[in-house]
Design an enzyme around this catalytic site. Structure first.
Site, mmCIF file in Angstrom:
data_model
loop_
_atom_site.group_PDB
_atom_site.id
_atom_site.type_symbol
_atom_site.label_atom_id
_atom_site.label_comp_id
_atom_site.label_asym_id
_atom_site.label_seq_id
_atom_site.Cartn_x
_atom_site.Cartn_y
_atom_site.Cartn_z
ATOM 1 N N SER A 137 0.858 -1.157 0.140
ATOM 2 C CA SER A 137 -0.015 -0.016 -0.152
ATOM 3 C C SER A 137 0.873 1.305 0.003
ATOM 4 O O SER A 137 2.060 1.205 0.450
ATOM 5 C CB SER A 137 -0.942 0.068 1.443
ATOM 6 N N TYR A 150 -2.333 -0.694 10.155
ATOM 7 C CA TYR A 150 -2.419 -1.064 8.663
ATOM 8 C C TYR A 150 -1.088 -0.480 8.169
ATOM 9 O O TYR A 150 -0.329 -1.444 7.321
ATOM 10 C CB TYR A 150 -3.507 -0.136 8.239
#
Length: 258
Positions: A137, A150
């Site tokens: 990401s 995350y």
């Protein structure tokens, strides 16, 4: 389009979003795709669209990984590729993030990748090599608020990718990572993300991405066209991580036309 004719590829998190789009891209390029995930109903639909098969799969379970790989080899005779795409998100300030949620995100997003890497090494050795793509990401490339669990998991994916690339290169197993920016999927739409030009000024290209743009990058890395690429971080983010901080300043600068 990358040539994946007759390659056998496992895609986790394949029930929808990036996973399903990636599976479709690879199927169009000739791959035989095994999609895995928790949502059997959507997974079966995605598999039907790709001409592949769907297997119910918890990526945090060693037993599930063993079963997925064994079923794939029994059906197709080999494993040529793995896309570690399954993941969950969490949005919270560090001071508000619970230990339970932090550890859950790490378990799915990072431990799940580790288990997947380990599970396919043996069959890829037998096949004479293979290609693994781990989905990271933009939050694994730069710091972002509200993403403690995350972001930590995606930074971990980068490190694990490089370690695996170094260890597995001798077996002609390539390991790379793709890092999407803001992409329009059912998960991001729940947070208000909408497709279209001009709706994401932090990216130099000025828009959010669409799932196929990630899928095509993954397909390239799985293919033999990327035969000399391993240990690489590929950002597919409209330039977001190339200039996130400066773009905000540039947009407010005197005389700016952005």
């Amino acid at each position: 389009m990358s040539d994946l004719q007759n390659k056998v590829v496992i895609v986790t998190g394949g029930s929808g979003g990036l996973g399903a789009a990636t599976a479709s891209c690879m199927a169009r390029a000739g791959a035989r795709v095994v999609l895995t995930g928790r949502d059997s109903e959507e997974g079966e639909k995605a598999a039907a669209r790709t001409g592949g098969v769907f297997l119910r799969h918890d990526v945090t379970s060693e037993d599930d990984w063993r079963a997925v790989v064994e079923t794939t080899v029994d059906r197709y005779g080999r494993v040529d590729g793995l896309v570690n795409n399954a993941g969950i998100d969490s949005w919270s300030l560090i001071e508000n993030e619970t230990l339970e949620q932090f550890e859950r995100v790490l378990k799915v997003n990072l431990t799940g990748v580790f288990l997947g890497l380990r599970a396919v090494i043996a069959p890829m050795k037998v096949a004479g090599g293979g290609s693994i793509v781990n989905i990271g990401s933009a939050t694994g490339m730069t710091g972002h608020p509200m993403t403690s669990g995350y972001g930590a998991s995606k930074w971990g994916v980068r490190g694990l990718t490089k370690t695996a690339a170094v260890e597995l290169g001798r077996y002609r197993i390539r390991v790379n990572s793709v890092h999407p920016g803001l992409v329009h999927t059912p998960m991001t739409e729940a947070h208000g993300v909408r497709p279209g030009e001009g709706n994401f000024p932090l990216a130099p290209l000025g828009r959010v991405g669409v799932p196929d743009e990630i899928g095509e990058a993954v397909s390239f890395l799985i293919s033999d066209a990327a035969a000399y690429m391993t240990g690489a971080d590929i950002a597919v983010d409209g330039g977001w991580t190339a200039g996130e901080n400066t773009m905000m300043q540039y947009a407010d600068a005197p005389g700016s036309t952005t």
